[in-house]
Design an enzyme around this catalytic site. Structure first.
Site, PDB file in Angstrom:
ATOM      1  N   HIS A  27       0.840  -1.209   0.000  1.00 39.36           N
ATOM      2  CA  HIS A  27       0.000   0.000   0.000  1.00 39.36           C
ATOM      3  C   HIS A  27       0.877   1.262   0.000  1.00 39.36           C
ATOM      4  CE1 HIS A  27      -3.199  -2.585   2.181  1.00 39.36           C
ATOM      5  NE2 HIS A  27      -3.641  -2.379   0.960  1.00 39.36           N
ATOM      6  N   LYS A  51     -17.888  -5.983   6.721  1.00 39.42           N
ATOM      7  CA  LYS A  51     -16.606  -6.637   6.999  1.00 39.42           C
ATOM      8  C   LYS A  51     -16.328  -6.594   8.486  1.00 39.42           C
ATOM      9  CE  LYS A  51     -13.795  -6.556   2.830  1.00 39.42           C
ATOM     10  NZ  LYS A  51     -12.576  -6.018   2.208  1.00 39.42           N
ATOM     11  N   ARG A 100      -1.866  -6.596  -8.461  1.00 40.74           N
ATOM     12  CA  ARG A 100      -0.794  -7.512  -8.078  1.00 40.74           C
ATOM     13  C   ARG A 100      -0.675  -8.666  -9.063  1.00 40.74           C
ATOM     14  NH1 ARG A 100      -3.280  -7.511  -2.180  1.00 40.74           N
ATOM     15  NH2 ARG A 100      -5.023  -7.105  -3.576  1.00 40.74           N
ATOM     16  N   SER A 138      -3.201  -7.616   2.781  1.00 40.52           N
ATOM     17  CA  SER A 138      -3.492  -7.450   4.212  1.00 40.52           C
ATOM     18  C   SER A 138      -3.896  -8.790   4.806  1.00 40.52           C
ATOM     19  CB  SER A 138      -4.619  -6.435   4.399  1.00 40.52           C
ATOM     20  OG  SER A 138      -4.219  -5.180   3.937  1.00 40.52           O
TER      21      SER A 138
HETATM   22  P1  ADP Z   1      -9.422  -4.437  -0.816  1.00 38.49           P
HETATM   23  O1  ADP Z   1     -10.052  -4.546   0.524  1.00 38.49           O
HETATM   24  O2  ADP Z   1     -10.300  -3.886  -1.902  1.00 38.49           O
HETATM   25  O3  ADP Z   1      -8.612  -5.637  -1.235  1.00 38.49           O
HETATM   26  P2  ADP Z   1      -7.028  -3.270   0.058  1.00 38.49           P
HETATM   27  O4  ADP Z   1      -7.117  -2.334   1.193  1.00 38.49           O
HETATM   28  O5  ADP Z   1      -6.425  -4.600   0.341  1.00 38.49           O
HETATM   29  O6  ADP Z   1      -8.408  -3.289  -0.651  1.00 38.49           O
HETATM   30  O7  ADP Z   1      -6.190  -2.618  -1.096  1.00 38.49           O
HETATM   31  C1  ADP Z   1      -6.515  -1.397  -1.666  1.00 38.49           C
HETATM   32  C2  ADP Z   1      -5.825  -1.282  -2.992  1.00 38.49           C
HETATM   33  O8  ADP Z   1      -4.448  -1.509  -2.811  1.00 38.49           O
HETATM   34  C3  ADP Z   1      -6.290  -2.296  -4.049  1.00 38.49           C
HETATM   35  O9  ADP Z   1      -6.257  -1.653  -5.306  1.00 38.49           O
HETATM   36  C4  ADP Z   1      -5.246  -3.358  -4.007  1.00 38.49           C
HETATM   37  O10 ADP Z   1      -5.101  -3.993  -5.265  1.00 38.49           O
HETATM   38  C5  ADP Z   1      -4.016  -2.508  -3.707  1.00 38.49           C
HETATM   39  N1  ADP Z   1      -2.986  -3.304  -3.069  1.00 38.49           N
HETATM   40  C6  ADP Z   1      -3.112  -4.098  -1.989  1.00 38.49           C
HETATM   41  N2  ADP Z   1      -1.941  -4.694  -1.703  1.00 38.49           N
HETATM   42  C7  ADP Z   1      -1.051  -4.263  -2.627  1.00 38.49           C
HETATM   43  C8  ADP Z   1       0.334  -4.543  -2.887  1.00 38.49           C
HETATM   44  N3  ADP Z   1       1.016  -5.410  -2.171  1.00 38.49           N
HETATM   45  N4  ADP Z   1       0.910  -3.895  -3.931  1.00 38.49           N
HETATM   46  C9  ADP Z   1       0.198  -3.031  -4.695  1.00 38.49           C
HETATM   47  N5  ADP Z   1      -1.100  -2.753  -4.519  1.00 38.49           N
HETATM   48  C10 ADP Z   1      -1.723  -3.356  -3.496  1.00 38.49           C
END
Ligand code: ADP
Length: 183
Positions: A27, A51, A100, A138
């Site tokens: 992130h 959630k 990803r 996450s």
């Molecule tokens: P969601 O709950 O929709 O999965 P996240 O909070 O996990 O959302 O992620 C928000 C955004 O960050 C999404 O576009 C996700 O693809 C991106 N993202 C999550 N992890 C990574 C990572 N390791 N590298 C790049 N982008 C990421």
């Protein structure tokens, strides 16, 4: 929203929405790259009553606030409801998302197309994940941390500490590794 300049990314306000439960180095990499692309980047934590997050909204807000303090043009907030409504409220014309793997793309494309249908003036911009972070989510970080595994390097040190406090796990894996090495 018509009439707002869209050509120059530096004039564009972008939203980076997500759950960030918890924020990972993936992130943060996206936030850093997004802050260089856009004039202003709003990291927006989704308020999703369906959630059951590990970290409360306030906890995630506090962590992201600290982690993004070094970026002048990044601010962190929460939002609920439709993303395009929030975009109109904050006068944003772009949504930043990370990709990803191909598996991300199918869902992300569907979301992007739906958002464009709802508000054609808001474009979704996809950035590929950095190779080193492309396997980090996450969810996987939480799973590993819950089982006492090492998440060092996958999340910022602040998040590592908060995970330990939340899950009441120590730093066992590292000391276990050291013991093994010393045998
Ligand atoms: P969601 O709950 O929709 O999965 P996240 O909070 O996990 O959302 O992620 C928000 C955004 O960050 C999404 O576009 C996700 O693809 C991106 N993202 C999550 N992890 C990574 C990572 N390791 N590298 C790049 N982008 C990421």
């Amino acid at each position: 929203m018509r009439g707002t300049p869209r050509g120059q990314l530096k004039q564009v306000v972008a939203i980076y929405p997500g759950s960030f439960d918890p924020p990972t180095n993936g992130h943060l990499d996206l936030i850093e790259r997004g802050s260089k692309l856009f004039g202003k980047l709003i990291v927006a934590i989704l308020r999703n009553p369906e959630k059951d997050p590990l970290f409360s909204l306030d906890e995630r807000l506090a962590m992201l606030d600290q982690l993004t303090r070094r970026f002048d043009n990044v601010r962190v907030t929460t939002f609920g409801g439709l993303l395009v409504d929030f975009a109109r409220q904050v006068n944003a014309h772009a949504v930043l998302r990370g990709i990803r793997a191909i598996s991300d793309y199918e869902y992300e494309l569907q979301m992007a197309l739906m958002n464009r249908k709802l508000e054609p003036e808001v474009e979704t911009v996809f950035l590929p994940a950095a190779e080193v972070y492309s396997y980090i989510s996450s969810r996987i970080v939480k799973d590993v941390a819950r089982l006492g595994g090492q998440v060092h390097g996958l999340v910022p040190p602040l998040v590592e500490k908060e995970l330990r406090l939340k899950l009441q796990v120590g730093e066992a894996p590292r000391s276990r590794r050291t013991k093994a090495r010393n045998k």
